[in-house]
Design a protein around this motif. Sequence first.
Motif, PDB file in Angstrom:
ATOM      1  N   SER A  43      -5.073   4.061 -15.616  1.00 10.49           N
ATOM      2  CA  SER A  43      -5.863   5.286 -15.566  1.00 10.49           C
ATOM      3  C   SER A  43      -5.846   5.867 -14.150  1.00 10.49           C
ATOM      4  N   PRO A  44      -5.946   7.193 -14.006  1.00 11.11           N
ATOM      5  CA  PRO A  44      -5.950   7.805 -12.674  1.00 11.11           C
ATOM      6  C   PRO A  44      -7.063   7.283 -11.774  1.00 11.11           C
ATOM      7  N   VAL A  45      -8.248   7.010 -12.330  1.00 10.03           N
ATOM      8  CA  VAL A  45      -9.333   6.529 -11.476  1.00 10.03           C
ATOM      9  C   VAL A  45      -9.023   5.126 -10.957  1.00 10.03           C
ATOM     10  N   ALA A  46      -8.393   4.274 -11.777  1.00  3.24           N
ATOM     11  CA  ALA A  46      -7.988   2.950 -11.310  1.00  3.24           C
ATOM     12  C   ALA A  46      -6.892   3.074 -10.255  1.00  3.24           C
ATOM     13  N   ALA A  47      -5.947   3.999 -10.480  1.00  3.28           N
ATOM     14  CA  ALA A  47      -4.880   4.229  -9.504  1.00  3.28           C
ATOM     15  C   ALA A  47      -5.460   4.693  -8.172  1.00  3.28           C
ATOM     16  N   ALA A  48      -6.437   5.599  -8.217  1.00  2.00           N
ATOM     17  CA  ALA A  48      -7.061   6.097  -6.989  1.00  2.00           C
ATOM     18  C   ALA A  48      -7.739   4.970  -6.225  1.00  2.00           C
ATOM     19  N   GLY A  49      -8.393   4.060  -6.943  1.00  4.91           N
ATOM     20  CA  GLY A  49      -9.039   2.931  -6.291  1.00  4.91           C
ATOM     21  C   GLY A  49      -8.049   2.027  -5.586  1.00  4.91           C
ATOM     22  N   LEU A  50      -6.842   1.895  -6.147  1.00  9.77           N
ATOM     23  CA  LEU A  50      -5.838   1.007  -5.560  1.00  9.77           C
ATOM     24  C   LEU A  50      -5.161   1.610  -4.329  1.00  9.77           C
ATOM     25  N   LEU A  51      -5.151   2.922  -4.213  1.00 10.84           N
ATOM     26  CA  LEU A  51      -4.444   3.519  -3.075  1.00 10.84           C
ATOM     27  C   LEU A  51      -5.327   3.699  -1.842  1.00 10.84           C
ATOM     28  N   LEU A  52      -6.637   3.467  -1.964  1.00  6.39           N
ATOM     29  CA  LEU A  52      -7.561   3.815  -0.884  1.00  6.39           C
ATOM     30  C   LEU A  52      -7.241   3.101   0.430  1.00  6.39           C
ATOM     31  N   ILE A  53      -7.094   1.775   0.398  1.00  5.90           N
ATOM     32  CA  ILE A  53      -6.914   1.036   1.652  1.00  5.90           C
ATOM     33  C   ILE A  53      -5.539   1.274   2.274  1.00  5.90           C
ATOM     34  N   PRO A  54      -4.426   1.160   1.516  1.00  7.82           N
ATOM     35  CA  PRO A  54      -3.137   1.457   2.167  1.00  7.82           C
ATOM     36  C   PRO A  54      -3.043   2.902   2.640  1.00  7.82           C
ATOM     37  N   SER A  55      -3.650   3.829   1.910  1.00  5.46           N
ATOM     38  CA  SER A  55      -3.652   5.218   2.346  1.00  5.46           C
ATOM     39  C   SER A  55      -4.409   5.356   3.663  1.00  5.46           C
ATOM     40  N   PHE A  56      -5.561   4.717   3.759  1.00  2.49           N
ATOM     41  CA  PHE A  56      -6.353   4.793   4.981  1.00  2.49           C
ATOM     42  C   PHE A  56      -5.596   4.206   6.166  1.00  2.49           C
ATOM     43  N   VAL A  57      -5.009   3.023   5.988  1.00  6.65           N
ATOM     44  CA  VAL A  57      -4.317   2.339   7.085  1.00  6.65           C
ATOM     45  C   VAL A  57      -3.121   3.164   7.572  1.00  6.65           C
ATOM     46  N   THR A  58      -2.291   3.632   6.651  1.00 12.42           N
ATOM     47  CA  THR A  58      -1.093   4.370   7.058  1.00 12.42           C
ATOM     48  C   THR A  58      -1.434   5.730   7.643  1.00 12.42           C
ATOM     49  N   ASN A  59      -2.504   6.349   7.157  1.00  9.90           N
ATOM     50  CA  ASN A  59      -2.874   7.659   7.696  1.00  9.90           C
ATOM     51  C   ASN A  59      -3.551   7.559   9.057  1.00  9.90           C
ATOM     52  N   VAL A  60      -4.320   6.492   9.288  1.00 12.51           N
ATOM     53  CA  VAL A  60      -4.886   6.284  10.622  1.00 12.51           C
ATOM     54  C   VAL A  60      -3.754   6.029  11.619  1.00 12.51           C
ATOM     55  N   TRP A  61      -2.760   5.264  11.202  1.00 11.08           N
ATOM     56  CA  TRP A  61      -1.567   5.039  12.038  1.00 11.08           C
ATOM     57  C   TRP A  61      -0.943   6.389  12.398  1.00 11.08           C
ATOM     58  N   GLN A  62      -0.780   7.264  11.422  1.00  7.76           N
ATOM     59  CA  GLN A  62      -0.201   8.583  11.662  1.00  7.76           C
ATOM     60  C   GLN A  62      -1.126   9.439  12.519  1.00  7.76           C
ATOM     61  N   LEU A  63      -2.431   9.330  12.296  1.00  6.12           N
ATOM     62  CA  LEU A  63      -3.420  10.131  13.008  1.00  6.12           C
ATOM     63  C   LEU A  63      -3.356   9.890  14.514  1.00  6.12           C
ATOM     64  N   PHE A  64      -3.138   8.637  14.910  1.00  5.03           N
ATOM     65  CA  PHE A  64      -3.121   8.295  16.335  1.00  5.03           C
ATOM     66  C   PHE A  64      -1.705   8.206  16.897  1.00  5.03           C
ATOM     67  N   SER A  65      -0.761   8.903  16.229  1.00  3.22           N
ATOM     68  CA  SER A  65       0.642   8.813  16.642  1.00  3.22           C
ATOM     69  C   SER A  65       0.988   9.750  17.795  1.00  3.22           C
ATOM     70  N   GLY A  66       0.050  10.576  18.232  1.00  2.00           N
ATOM     71  CA  GLY A  66       0.332  11.530  19.299  1.00  2.00           C
ATOM     72  C   GLY A  66      -0.878  11.753  20.185  1.00  2.00           C
ATOM     73  N   PRO A  67      -0.727  12.587  21.214  1.00  2.54           N
ATOM     74  CA  PRO A  67      -1.794  12.749  22.218  1.00  2.54           C
ATOM     75  C   PRO A  67      -2.773  13.889  21.957  1.00  2.54           C
ATOM     76  N   SER A  68      -2.618  14.613  20.848  1.00  4.06           N
ATOM     77  CA  SER A  68      -3.361  15.865  20.687  1.00  4.06           C
ATOM     78  C   SER A  68      -4.520  15.778  19.695  1.00  4.06           C
ATOM     79  N   LEU A  69      -4.993  14.578  19.397  1.00  4.99           N
ATOM     80  CA  LEU A  69      -6.003  14.418  18.352  1.00  4.99           C
ATOM     81  C   LEU A  69      -7.261  15.231  18.641  1.00  4.99           C
ATOM     82  N   GLY A  70      -7.753  15.180  19.878  1.00  7.80           N
ATOM     83  CA  GLY A  70      -8.982  15.899  20.214  1.00  7.80           C
ATOM     84  C   GLY A  70      -8.858  17.396  20.001  1.00  7.80           C
ATOM     85  N   ILE A  71      -7.752  17.967  20.439  1.00  9.81           N
ATOM     86  CA  ILE A  71      -7.530  19.406  20.288  1.00  9.81           C
ATOM     87  C   ILE A  71      -7.431  19.784  18.813  1.00  9.81           C
TER      88      ILE A  71
END
Length: 249
Positions: A43-71
Amino acid sequence: MSDLTLPFLAAFIGTFLIAGLVKGVTGMGLPTVAMGLLGALISPVAAAGLLLIPSFVTNVWQLFSGPSLGIIARRLWPMMVTILVGTIASSALLSADTAWTGSALGCVLIAYALYTLSGRQLSVPASTERWASPLVGMLTGLVTGATGVFVVPAVPYLQALGFSRDDLVQALGLSFTVSTIALSLGLAAHGSIGFGNLALSAAAIAPALAGMWTGQVLRHRISPTAFRRGFLICIGLLGTELALRPLWQ
Protein backbone atom coordinates in the motif's frame (compact mmCIF):
# COMPACT_ATOMS: atom_id res chain seq x y z
CA MET A 1 5.04 -5.34 8.46
CA SER A 2 4.52 -9.06 8.90
CA ASP A 3 5.00 -10.33 5.32
CA LEU A 4 8.81 -10.21 5.27
CA THR A 5 9.28 -12.99 2.74
CA LEU A 6 12.53 -13.46 0.84
CA PRO A 7 11.00 -12.21 -2.45
CA PHE A 8 9.74 -9.06 -0.70
CA LEU A 9 13.11 -8.42 1.00
CA ALA A 10 14.89 -8.86 -2.33
CA ALA A 11 12.47 -6.39 -3.96
CA PHE A 12 12.89 -4.02 -1.01
CA ILE A 13 16.70 -4.00 -1.23
CA GLY A 14 16.58 -3.73 -5.02
CA THR A 15 14.18 -0.80 -4.83
CA PHE A 16 16.47 1.27 -2.62
CA LEU A 17 19.56 0.33 -4.63
CA ILE A 18 17.82 1.58 -7.78
CA ALA A 19 16.40 4.66 -6.01
CA GLY A 20 19.83 5.54 -4.61
CA LEU A 21 21.40 5.00 -8.02
CA VAL A 22 18.94 7.42 -9.63
CA LYS A 23 19.60 10.01 -6.92
CA GLY A 24 23.36 9.60 -7.34
CA VAL A 25 23.18 10.21 -11.08
CA THR A 26 20.49 12.91 -11.21
CA GLY A 27 20.61 14.50 -7.72
CA MET A 28 17.00 13.57 -6.95
CA GLY A 29 14.44 10.83 -7.38
CA LEU A 30 14.88 8.56 -4.36
CA PRO A 31 11.39 9.08 -2.84
CA THR A 32 9.79 9.12 -6.30
CA VAL A 33 11.38 5.81 -7.34
CA ALA A 34 10.83 4.20 -3.94
CA MET A 35 7.16 5.23 -3.82
CA GLY A 36 6.61 4.11 -7.40
CA LEU A 37 8.23 0.67 -7.06
CA LEU A 38 7.08 -0.12 -3.52
CA GLY A 39 3.62 1.29 -4.27
CA ALA A 40 3.27 -1.44 -6.89
CA LEU A 41 3.94 -4.11 -4.21
CA ILE A 42 2.40 -2.77 -1.00
CA SER A 43 0.00 0.00 0.00
CA PRO A 44 1.20 3.59 -0.61
CA VAL A 45 1.01 4.44 3.10
CA ALA A 46 3.22 1.44 3.95
CA ALA A 47 5.62 2.44 1.15
CA ALA A 48 5.77 6.01 2.50
CA GLY A 49 6.63 4.70 5.97
CA LEU A 50 9.52 2.66 4.56
CA LEU A 51 11.11 5.53 2.65
CA LEU A 52 11.20 8.05 5.53
CA ILE A 53 14.60 7.25 7.07
CA PRO A 54 16.65 6.65 3.89
CA SER A 55 15.03 9.71 2.34
CA PHE A 56 15.95 11.81 5.36
CA VAL A 57 19.55 10.56 5.50
CA THR A 58 20.27 11.01 1.79
CA ASN A 59 18.59 14.41 1.62
CA VAL A 60 20.45 15.75 4.67
CA TRP A 61 23.65 14.58 2.95
CA GLN A 62 22.59 16.55 -0.14
CA LEU A 63 21.46 19.53 1.96
CA PHE A 64 24.93 20.01 3.46
CA SER A 65 26.78 19.36 0.19
CA GLY A 66 27.61 23.04 -0.40
CA PRO A 67 28.36 26.34 1.35
CA SER A 68 25.16 28.27 0.61
CA LEU A 69 22.65 26.68 3.00
CA GLY A 70 22.07 29.83 5.06
CA ILE A 71 21.41 32.02 2.02
CA ILE A 72 19.12 29.43 0.43
CA ALA A 73 17.16 28.86 3.67
CA ARG A 74 16.58 32.61 4.12
CA ARG A 75 15.31 32.86 0.55
CA LEU A 76 13.05 29.78 0.67
CA TRP A 77 11.76 29.76 4.24
CA PRO A 78 8.16 30.80 3.27
CA MET A 79 8.01 27.83 0.90
CA MET A 80 9.37 25.47 3.57
CA VAL A 81 6.78 26.62 6.13
CA THR A 82 3.86 26.00 3.77
CA ILE A 83 5.29 22.61 2.71
CA LEU A 84 5.16 21.66 6.38
CA VAL A 85 1.60 22.94 6.83
CA GLY A 86 0.25 21.45 3.60
CA THR A 87 1.80 18.03 4.14
CA ILE A 88 0.49 17.64 7.66
CA ALA A 89 -2.95 18.91 6.60
CA SER A 90 -3.33 16.38 3.76
CA SER A 91 -1.58 13.37 5.32
CA ALA A 92 -4.96 11.99 6.39
CA LEU A 93 -5.59 11.17 2.71
CA LEU A 94 -2.51 8.94 2.48
CA SER A 95 -3.20 7.43 5.90
CA ALA A 96 -6.75 6.53 4.83
CA ASP A 97 -5.16 4.08 2.35
CA THR A 98 -8.15 3.77 0.01
CA ALA A 99 -8.11 2.00 -3.34
CA TRP A 100 -7.68 5.38 -5.04
CA THR A 101 -4.60 6.41 -3.05
CA GLY A 102 -2.40 4.38 -5.39
CA SER A 103 -4.21 5.89 -8.37
CA ALA A 104 -3.46 9.40 -7.11
CA LEU A 105 0.18 8.40 -6.69
CA GLY A 106 0.22 7.11 -10.27
CA CYS A 107 -1.25 10.35 -11.62
CA VAL A 108 1.43 12.41 -9.86
CA LEU A 109 4.18 10.18 -11.29
CA ILE A 110 2.72 10.54 -14.80
CA ALA A 111 2.47 14.34 -14.47
CA TYR A 112 6.06 14.60 -13.24
CA ALA A 113 7.40 12.34 -16.00
CA LEU A 114 5.51 14.12 -18.81
CA TYR A 115 6.45 17.60 -17.62
CA THR A 116 10.15 16.76 -17.25
CA LEU A 117 10.31 14.88 -20.56
CA SER A 118 8.80 17.91 -22.29
CA GLY A 119 12.00 19.81 -21.59
CA ARG A 120 10.19 22.98 -20.64
CA GLN A 121 12.17 25.41 -18.51
CA LEU A 122 10.09 27.93 -16.59
CA SER A 123 11.39 31.24 -15.34
CA VAL A 124 10.03 32.93 -12.22
CA PRO A 125 10.53 36.72 -12.04
CA ALA A 126 11.94 37.97 -8.75
CA SER A 127 8.87 40.18 -8.31
CA THR A 128 6.55 37.14 -8.07
CA GLU A 129 8.72 35.00 -5.80
CA ARG A 130 7.32 36.54 -2.60
CA TRP A 131 3.82 35.13 -3.21
CA ALA A 132 4.74 32.22 -5.50
CA SER A 133 7.00 30.47 -2.98
CA PRO A 134 4.33 30.01 -0.28
CA LEU A 135 1.78 28.95 -2.90
CA VAL A 136 4.10 26.35 -4.45
CA GLY A 137 5.05 25.15 -0.97
CA MET A 138 1.40 24.65 -0.04
CA LEU A 139 0.64 22.76 -3.27
CA THR A 140 3.74 20.60 -2.82
CA GLY A 141 2.72 19.85 0.75
CA LEU A 142 -0.81 18.86 -0.26
CA VAL A 143 0.55 16.50 -2.92
CA THR A 144 3.18 15.10 -0.53
CA GLY A 145 0.66 14.40 2.21
CA ALA A 146 -1.75 12.72 -0.21
CA THR A 147 0.72 10.61 -2.22
CA GLY A 148 4.14 10.53 -0.49
CA VAL A 149 5.82 12.13 -3.55
CA PHE A 150 7.78 15.37 -2.93
CA VAL A 151 8.62 16.57 -6.42
CA VAL A 152 5.46 18.26 -7.75
CA PRO A 153 5.44 21.23 -8.15
CA ALA A 154 8.53 21.94 -6.00
CA VAL A 155 11.18 20.68 -8.43
CA PRO A 156 10.04 22.64 -11.54
CA TYR A 157 9.61 25.73 -9.38
CA LEU A 158 13.08 25.53 -7.80
CA GLN A 159 14.60 24.90 -11.24
CA ALA A 160 12.90 28.11 -12.41
CA LEU A 161 14.45 30.33 -9.72
CA GLY A 162 17.81 30.68 -11.44
CA PHE A 163 19.98 28.94 -8.87
CA SER A 164 23.47 27.86 -9.85
CA ARG A 165 23.87 24.10 -10.31
CA ASP A 166 25.38 23.56 -6.86
CA ASP A 167 22.87 25.84 -5.12
CA LEU A 168 19.99 24.07 -6.87
CA VAL A 169 21.21 20.74 -5.48
CA GLN A 170 21.19 22.25 -1.98
CA ALA A 171 17.77 23.88 -2.51
CA LEU A 172 16.32 20.54 -3.60
CA GLY A 173 17.93 18.90 -0.56
CA LEU A 174 16.29 21.48 1.70
CA SER A 175 12.87 21.01 0.13
CA PHE A 176 13.07 17.20 0.26
CA THR A 177 14.34 17.21 3.86
CA VAL A 178 11.49 19.44 5.04
CA SER A 179 9.00 17.30 3.08
CA THR A 180 10.33 14.12 4.69
CA ILE A 181 10.06 15.59 8.19
CA ALA A 182 6.56 16.91 7.48
CA LEU A 183 5.40 13.56 6.07
CA SER A 184 6.81 11.78 9.12
CA LEU A 185 4.87 14.10 11.44
CA GLY A 186 1.67 13.74 9.41
CA LEU A 187 1.77 9.94 9.25
CA ALA A 188 2.69 9.70 12.94
CA ALA A 189 -0.25 11.93 13.87
CA HIS A 190 -2.58 9.43 12.18
CA GLY A 191 -0.92 6.35 13.68
CA SER A 192 0.42 5.20 10.31
CA ILE A 193 4.04 4.59 11.35
CA GLY A 194 4.76 1.39 13.24
CA PHE A 195 7.99 0.34 14.92
CA GLY A 196 8.41 -2.49 12.43
CA ASN A 197 8.18 -0.06 9.52
CA LEU A 198 10.77 2.24 11.10
CA ALA A 199 13.17 -0.66 11.69
CA LEU A 200 12.82 -1.77 8.09
CA SER A 201 13.15 1.83 6.92
CA ALA A 202 16.43 2.12 8.83
CA ALA A 203 17.64 -1.06 7.13
CA ALA A 204 17.11 0.67 3.77
CA ILE A 205 19.85 3.21 4.50
CA ALA A 206 22.66 0.84 3.45
CA PRO A 207 21.30 -0.07 -0.01
CA ALA A 208 20.20 3.54 -0.62
CA LEU A 209 23.68 4.90 0.17
CA ALA A 210 25.34 2.11 -1.84
CA GLY A 211 23.15 2.96 -4.82
CA MET A 212 23.80 6.68 -4.37
CA TRP A 213 27.59 6.14 -4.28
CA THR A 214 27.39 3.96 -7.39
CA GLY A 215 25.31 6.61 -9.15
CA GLN A 216 27.82 9.33 -8.32
CA VAL A 217 30.58 7.19 -9.85
CA LEU A 218 28.49 6.43 -12.95
CA ARG A 219 27.54 10.09 -13.38
CA HIS A 220 31.00 10.77 -14.83
CA ARG A 221 30.89 7.77 -17.18
CA ILE A 222 27.41 7.88 -18.70
CA SER A 223 25.15 10.55 -20.12
CA PRO A 224 23.02 11.87 -17.23
CA THR A 225 20.54 13.23 -19.78
CA ALA A 226 20.00 9.84 -21.45
CA PHE A 227 19.85 8.10 -18.08
CA ARG A 228 17.28 10.57 -16.79
CA ARG A 229 15.15 10.21 -19.93
CA GLY A 230 15.05 6.43 -19.50
CA PHE A 231 14.26 6.83 -15.79
CA LEU A 232 11.37 9.21 -16.54
CA ILE A 233 9.89 6.88 -19.17
CA CYS A 234 9.94 4.04 -16.63
CA ILE A 235 8.36 6.30 -13.99
CA GLY A 236 5.62 7.28 -16.45
CA LEU A 237 4.84 3.65 -17.30
CA LEU A 238 4.82 2.68 -13.64
CA GLY A 239 2.55 5.63 -12.85
CA THR A 240 0.16 4.55 -15.60
CA GLU A 241 -0.11 1.06 -14.10
CA LEU A 242 -0.76 2.48 -10.63
CA ALA A 243 -3.31 5.01 -11.93
CA LEU A 244 -5.32 2.40 -13.81
CA ARG A 245 -5.05 -0.42 -11.28
CA PRO A 246 -8.37 0.37 -9.48
CA LEU A 247 -10.22 0.01 -12.79
CA TRP A 248 -9.38 -3.69 -13.14
CA GLN A 249 -9.38 -4.74 -9.48
